[in-house]
Write an enzyme that holds these catalytic residues in place. Structure first.
Site, PDB file in Angstrom:
ATOM      1  CD  GLU A 161      -7.006   1.480  -3.023  1.00 56.37           C
ATOM      2  OE1 GLU A 161      -6.772   0.553  -2.222  1.00 56.37           O
ATOM      3  OE2 GLU A 161      -6.619   2.642  -2.823  1.00 56.37           O
TER       4      GLU A 161
ATOM      5  CB  CYS B 233      -4.720   3.873  -5.492  1.00 61.61           C
ATOM      6  SG  CYS B 233      -4.019   2.215  -5.407  1.00 61.61           S
TER       7      CYS B 233
ATOM      8  CB  CYS C 113      -0.919   0.005   1.224  1.00 64.91           C
ATOM      9  SG  CYS C 113      -1.947   1.480   1.358  1.00 64.91           S
TER      10      CYS C 113
ATOM     11  CG  HIS D 112      -1.928  -1.866  -9.486  1.00 65.25           C
ATOM     12  ND1 HIS D 112      -2.789  -0.956  -8.910  1.00 65.25           N
ATOM     13  CD2 HIS D 112      -1.066  -2.230  -8.505  1.00 65.25           C
ATOM     14  CE1 HIS D 112      -2.446  -0.763  -7.654  1.00 65.25           C
ATOM     15  NE2 HIS D 112      -1.406  -1.533  -7.370  1.00 65.25           N
TER      16      HIS D 112
ATOM     17  N   GLY E 192      -1.338   2.277  -7.218  1.00 60.59           N
ATOM     18  CA  GLY E 192      -2.039   2.471  -8.489  1.00 60.59           C
ATOM     19  C   GLY E 192      -1.389   3.559  -9.320  1.00 60.59           C
TER      20      GLY E 192
HETATM   21  N1  API Z   1      -6.336  -2.168  -2.404  1.00 58.38           N
HETATM   22  C1  API Z   1      -4.923  -2.523  -2.574  1.00 58.38           C
HETATM   23  C2  API Z   1      -4.133  -2.226  -1.269  1.00 58.38           C
HETATM   24  C3  API Z   1      -4.063  -0.735  -0.944  1.00 58.38           C
HETATM   25  C4  API Z   1      -3.384   0.043  -2.035  1.00 58.38           C
HETATM   26  C5  API Z   1      -3.550   1.556  -2.007  1.00 58.38           C
HETATM   27  N2  API Z   1      -4.340   2.105  -0.949  1.00 58.38           N
HETATM   28  C6  API Z   1      -2.203   2.260  -2.143  1.00 58.38           C
HETATM   29  O1  API Z   1      -2.060   3.411  -1.670  1.00 58.38           O
HETATM   30  O2  API Z   1      -1.298   1.658  -2.768  1.00 58.38           O
HETATM   31  C7  API Z   1      -4.817  -4.012  -2.929  1.00 58.38           C
HETATM   32  O3  API Z   1      -5.765  -4.756  -2.626  1.00 58.38           O
HETATM   33  O4  API Z   1      -3.774  -4.406  -3.484  1.00 58.38           O
END
Ligand code: API
Length: 277
Positions: A210, A219, A75, A161, A222
């Protein structure tokens, strides 16, 4: 039991941060879902857990759980908040902090201006690193979603991603295509779905639906994935400013196996205590 926590946010991507270095607690997925609820609980996109490292070369172990209780590999916005938290809590005095995650090691650097830079490691594109069901590595993969044939870039930043280029993020069908891409059967562990509008070779706008949390205001991984895919497609050049709904991130990547760097803010919102079931 009573658990102390800190609420934090990075560009509006919000977190409950828990120090399990000086506290003891066991957080199971249905408790995480209860705490994540914005009406019946504290409310957050992700829970970030600070633990002692397993690898003596590292300073901390960094565990991440989505609002649906799923534990994930990385994250990016959370990593910046993690660095702010461990320094504010005096769990370390270092400016360069090494953490181990399920997605691999990260180096977090607290800058003098209060921003935090994260060495996110090198983006990976081969389907098995996500995982993604495809015969070979391609810059763009055809993906049939909700009756449409899309062309997506697939990128692992430790977490998976899928990046779709759109003309205008404001009118992009994120509510319809986001969940359909997230749950697409060719992504056995599901996937984060990025909607990227190219503004110039050094600037994009981005929305992300997400995995495990739905659309967030920002994100970090992301943003990294979108820039890496955009550079690989020949659409972008490093450095790239990523405009997300919650604010801007600066991403730098020299390509190939070079590590990708992300820089942005990390803010505390409040400290709290909660009784665990
Ligand atoms: N939902 C993402 C984790 C959090 C990523 C996001 N909040 C960031 O800042 O990178 C996943 O399931 O891989």
């Amino acid at each position: 039991m009573l658990l102390h926590f800190t609420k934090m946010q990075g560009l509006g991507n919000d977190f409950m941060v828990v120090d399990l270095v000086t506290q003891r607690a066991r957080l199971v997925d249905d408790e995480i879902r209860r705490l994540a609820d914005r009406r019946f609980g504290i409310g957050f996109d992700q829970l970030l857990v600070v633990e002692p490292p397993r690898d003596p070369e590292m300073d901390f172990r960094y565990r991440i759980y989505n609002a649906d209780g799923s534990e994930v590999e990385n994250c990016g916005n959370g990593a910046r908040c993690f660095a702010r938290f461990v320094r504010d809590q005096r769990l370390t005095h270092k400016h360069e902090i090494h953490v181990e995650t399920a997605g691999g090691p990260l180096t977090l650097t607290v800058e003098n201006d209060g921003q935090v830079s994260v060495d996110m490691g090198a983006p990976r594109f081969t389907p098995e690193t996500l995982p993604f069901d495809a015969a070979e590595d391609r810059v763009l993969h055809a993906l049939d979603v909700d009756g449409e044939r899309l062309e997506v870039g697939v990128v692992s930043m430790g977490n998976p991603h899928a990046v779709l280029r759109v003309e205008d993020v404001d009118s992009a069908p994120v509510e319809r295509l986001g969940p359909a891409i997230e749950a697409h059967p060719r992504f056995p562990k599901r996937v984060n779905a990025g909607f990227m509008q190219v503004v110039s070779r050094h600037e994009i706008r981005l929305r992300v639906y997400e995995r495990g949390s739905g659309e967030t205001l920002a994100c970090g991984t992301g943003a990294c994935a979108a820039v890496a895919s955009g550079i690989r497609q020949g659409l972008l050049e490093s450095p790239v400013t990523v405009h997300l709904r919650g604010g801007d991130l600066r991403i730098e990547w020299a390509g190939g196996d070079a590590p990708l760097s992300m820089t942005g803010p990390a803010e505390r919102v409040f400290d709290g205590r909660v009784v665990l079931n």
